[in-house]
Design an enzyme around this catalytic site. Sequence first.
Site: not given
Length: 475
Positions: A123, A173, A175, A201, A203-204, A294-295, A327
């Site tokens: 908080n 990654t 695609k 990988k 993708d996230e 992954h971030r 990452h």
Amino acid sequence: MSPQTETKANVGFKAGVKDYKLTYYTPEYETLDTDILAAFRVSPQPGVPPEEAGAAVAAESSTGTWTTVWTDGLTSLDRYKGRCYHIEPVAGEENQYICYVAYPLDLFEEGSVTNMFTSIVGNVFGFKALRALRLEDLRIPVAYVKTFQGPPHGIQVERDKLNKYGRPLLGCTIKPKLGLSAKNYGRAVYEVLRGGLDFTKDDENVNSQPFMRWRDRFLFCAEALYKAQAETGEIKGHYLNATAGTCEDMMKRAVFARELGVPIVMHDYLTGGFTANTTLSHYCRDNGLLLHIHRAMHAVIDRQKNHGIHFRVLAKALRLSGGDHIHSGTVVGKLEGERDITLGFVDLLRDDYTEKDRSRGIYFSQSWVSTPGVLPVASGGIHVWHMPALTEIFGDDSVLQFGGGTLGHPWGNAPGAVANRVALEACVQARNEGRDLAREGNTIIREASKWSPELAAACEIWKEIKFEFPAMDTV
């Protein structure tokens, strides 16, 4: 009477509101080896002295509240309160300060990043007396580090599992990140693994959407990597994203991945949450699975210079919670990442001990004792021309991940993988021969492209691609 049960009844209770600095600003305090130390970038509201602002941060993130309360007398505040023990102005910034706060270790549950963050970045970040607040760094004491398992396996165990040494690992990654069917997705995985990459990988964004349910994806990807392994003689992996809407579903996916015999799973640790991540990390340690992290969502938290949490803190939290990869930015690609700052938290991920170095944004020396290291993953807008810089910047203990820089090759997926593998092998050989990758990088790539038509085609297609914008994250 013990400090836990000591009361202040004999002093008497005085109701009212008093300045935070009277209790929580203690410049004479000598920090303990067991304290958690925090460096906050504090921007007070006009008229609020820095001592009061720093004390307010210490109070509101530990034992304090806005008024004196009767129950303060039922405990020992001196034992449990956070203390603002040092304040320094930020050079070049008006009315901005670095406030150092020490927290007694007893404030935090053992082995819980969730509990640690609930206090330190809770908080207090909405406190009206502050215009902005950013957590720049944490010193995690060894006594607290040892309450965490940390990464499931770490760098050396991963290399031994993969039987790959002396070079960075290569990834891709798949695609487009969304929209492929499971079978077409698996085909792309097979082609780039066969072409020479170590990992592919999810993708996230890929979890279990209508166009590709998770179980179908897991099955086709497992088939792809086993086929690629048989044809190349190398151990391969695909980061199967186990992130889900519930912890139960996440664990169901991790269990299925283990049953398929694949080497690695994946988790989005910020959107998934630290409790879920630590749970998955423990499962991976117990069941021989590597864990790729992954971030996603990090830039919402860390990109603004005066408010939020710096990624070096999120990186430390991940090393505690557990992950074998994370990452980390690329320095040279499309995503944010200044070189010295990036290498500062890369060292925090990999090394057993990191010295204080303000030029790299490291506010405290940090010991990780026996906690395994985490491989940084460079990913985002990189291609073959970046390979010398990436090899020089990140070194061997890293994963260099090319998504569009593999699948965007004009001849197809497998040639894209070949181009990246040839470029990496050329850079590693040149480095081992003593050549300067920073100065001779382009020459090294051109020389290698003379005997690799796949690399030559990649060099031609991406020769004009650059992402040159000023970094937001500076010291």
